[in-house]
Scaffold this active site. Structure first.
Site, mmCIF file in Angstrom:
data_model
loop_
_atom_site.group_PDB
_atom_site.id
_atom_site.type_symbol
_atom_site.label_atom_id
_atom_site.label_comp_id
_atom_site.label_asym_id
_atom_site.label_seq_id
_atom_site.Cartn_x
_atom_site.Cartn_y
_atom_site.Cartn_z
ATOM 1 N N GLU A 186 -10.419 -10.402 -7.002
ATOM 2 C CA GLU A 186 -9.339 -9.411 -6.867
ATOM 3 C C GLU A 186 -8.147 -9.669 -7.798
ATOM 4 O O GLU A 186 -7.523 -8.715 -8.269
ATOM 5 C CB GLU A 186 -8.857 -9.370 -5.413
ATOM 6 C CG GLU A 186 -9.904 -8.776 -4.484
ATOM 7 C CD GLU A 186 -9.420 -8.618 -3.058
ATOM 8 O OE1 GLU A 186 -10.143 -7.980 -2.277
ATOM 9 O OE2 GLU A 186 -8.325 -9.124 -2.711
ATOM 10 N N TYR B 239 -13.016 -1.614 -3.126
ATOM 11 C CA TYR B 239 -13.429 -1.670 -1.714
ATOM 12 C C TYR B 239 -14.938 -1.492 -1.546
ATOM 13 O O TYR B 239 -15.387 -1.059 -0.483
ATOM 14 C CB TYR B 239 -12.675 -0.614 -0.907
ATOM 15 C CG TYR B 239 -11.265 -1.034 -0.524
ATOM 16 C CD1 TYR B 239 -11.039 -2.130 0.313
ATOM 17 C CD2 TYR B 239 -10.156 -0.324 -0.964
ATOM 18 C CE1 TYR B 239 -9.760 -2.507 0.676
ATOM 19 C CE2 TYR B 239 -8.862 -0.697 -0.601
ATOM 20 C CZ TYR B 239 -8.679 -1.791 0.224
ATOM 21 O OH TYR B 239 -7.412 -2.168 0.597
ATOM 22 N N LYS C 59 0.821 -1.219 0.000
ATOM 23 C CA LYS C 59 0.000 0.000 0.000
ATOM 24 C C LYS C 59 0.860 1.276 0.000
ATOM 25 O O LYS C 59 2.075 1.216 0.259
ATOM 26 C CB LYS C 59 -0.927 -0.044 1.215
ATOM 27 C CG LYS C 59 -1.984 -1.153 1.155
ATOM 28 C CD LYS C 59 -2.894 -1.075 2.374
ATOM 29 C CE LYS C 59 -4.034 -2.056 2.313
ATOM 30 N NZ LYS C 59 -4.948 -1.886 3.476
ATOM 31 N N ASN D 134 -1.848 0.392 6.821
ATOM 32 C CA ASN D 134 -1.355 -0.855 7.421
ATOM 33 C C ASN D 134 -0.502 -1.692 6.452
ATOM 34 O O ASN D 134 -0.434 -2.908 6.544
ATOM 35 C CB ASN D 134 -2.522 -1.663 8.004
ATOM 36 C CG ASN D 134 -3.601 -1.967 6.976
ATOM 37 O OD1 ASN D 134 -3.424 -1.684 5.795
ATOM 38 N ND2 ASN D 134 -4.688 -2.545 7.423
ATOM 39 N N HIS E 81 -2.215 -5.397 1.684
ATOM 40 C CA HIS E 81 -3.549 -5.965 1.509
ATOM 41 C C HIS E 81 -3.412 -7.427 1.108
ATOM 42 O O HIS E 81 -2.459 -7.799 0.417
ATOM 43 C CB HIS E 81 -4.295 -5.229 0.386
ATOM 44 C CG HIS E 81 -5.552 -5.935 -0.052
ATOM 45 N ND1 HIS E 81 -6.756 -5.763 0.589
ATOM 46 C CD2 HIS E 81 -5.768 -6.854 -1.042
ATOM 47 C CE1 HIS E 81 -7.663 -6.537 -0.001
ATOM 48 N NE2 HIS E 81 -7.091 -7.208 -0.992
HETATM 49 P P1 GDP Z 1 -8.223 -6.276 5.875
HETATM 50 O O1 GDP Z 1 -8.913 -7.382 5.104
HETATM 51 O O2 GDP Z 1 -7.405 -6.793 7.024
HETATM 52 O O3 GDP Z 1 -7.423 -5.345 4.978
HETATM 53 O O4 GDP Z 1 -9.353 -5.386 6.566
HETATM 54 P P2 GDP Z 1 -10.794 -4.875 6.078
HETATM 55 O O5 GDP Z 1 -11.242 -5.581 4.834
HETATM 56 O O6 GDP Z 1 -11.684 -4.892 7.269
HETATM 57 O O7 GDP Z 1 -10.525 -3.335 5.722
HETATM 58 C C1 GDP Z 1 -9.947 -2.948 4.505
HETATM 59 C C2 GDP Z 1 -8.982 -1.825 4.767
HETATM 60 O O8 GDP Z 1 -9.702 -0.683 5.232
HETATM 61 C C3 GDP Z 1 -7.954 -2.084 5.882
HETATM 62 O O9 GDP Z 1 -6.844 -2.847 5.458
HETATM 63 C C4 GDP Z 1 -7.558 -0.677 6.270
HETATM 64 O O10 GDP Z 1 -6.649 -0.093 5.332
HETATM 65 C C5 GDP Z 1 -8.912 0.045 6.178
HETATM 66 N N1 GDP Z 1 -9.634 0.024 7.459
HETATM 67 C C6 GDP Z 1 -10.209 -1.041 8.088
HETATM 68 N N2 GDP Z 1 -10.800 -0.672 9.244
HETATM 69 C C7 GDP Z 1 -10.616 0.672 9.339
HETATM 70 C C8 GDP Z 1 -11.012 1.643 10.310
HETATM 71 O O11 GDP Z 1 -11.664 1.348 11.323
HETATM 72 N N3 GDP Z 1 -10.622 2.938 10.076
HETATM 73 C C9 GDP Z 1 -9.913 3.293 8.960
HETATM 74 N N4 GDP Z 1 -9.570 4.592 8.808
HETATM 75 N N5 GDP Z 1 -9.528 2.395 8.035
HETATM 76 C C10 GDP Z 1 -9.862 1.108 8.216
#
Ligand code: GDP
Length: 133
Positions: free
Chosen positions: A126, A49, A9, A112, A115
């Site tokens: 994807e 997303y 990322k 973070n 992905h």
């Molecule tokens: P992943 O599968 O571990 O990447 O997590 P998710 O699918 O739940 O979320 C997708 C991405 O959205 C995450 O990798 C983060 O970059 C972002 N994200 C997830 N939760 C949060 C949140 O509570 N706040 C913010 N600002 N970004 C988030």
């Protein structure tokens, strides 16, 4: 052999961490079947997303994912999807296990570092999203 989509990322690219992250991928015996650097456009980020479209962080997430170049890659091995998620660590770096990429290189729950597809169904959408060939 299972395939999964990985993204290094924008935060990790800005911090020049791509080499270290790719080393960890090779150290865990993944094959890299495809890899390219690109700048995700706003409409692509929204589509990618879209499951999060109703979440309060959606607009910030789109802004972040389009804030600079990323590296997208197709990782291949047995159990690639689960093994890459394990190597990445939990979504929130503060909660990620020691030694995971997000623990070591992630800044916060949004920025973070990496992905990874979260299931075979997601991976089957994807991977061709970024590698239509
Ligand atoms: P992943 O599968 O571990 O990447 O997590 P998710 O699918 O739940 O979320 C997708 C991405 O959205 C995450 O990798 C983060 O970059 C972002 N994200 C997830 N939760 C949060 C949140 O509570 N706040 C913010 N600002 N970004 C988030």
């Amino acid at each position: 052999m299972e395939k999964t989509l990985a993204i290094i990322k924008p935060d990790a690219i800005k911090k020049k961490l791509a080499g270290k992250i790719i080393d960890r991928i090779y150290d865990k015996n993944f094959n890299i079947a495809g890899l390219k650097m690109l700048h995700i456009q706003e409409n692509q980020a929204k589509e990618f997303y879209k499951v999060h479209a109703e979440r309060p962080f959606f607009n910030d997430l789109v802004k972040y994912m389009t804030s600079g170049p990323v590296i997208v890659a197709v990782l291949e091995k047995e159990n690639a999807i689960k093994d890459w998620r394990n190597l990445m660590g939990a979504t929130n770096p503060a909660e990620a296990t020691e030694g995971t990429i997000r623990k070591d290189f992630g800044e916060n729950i949004e920025a973070n570092a990496v992905h990874g597809s979260d299931s075979p169904e997601t991976a089957s959408i994807e991977v061709p999203f970024f590698f239509p060939d």
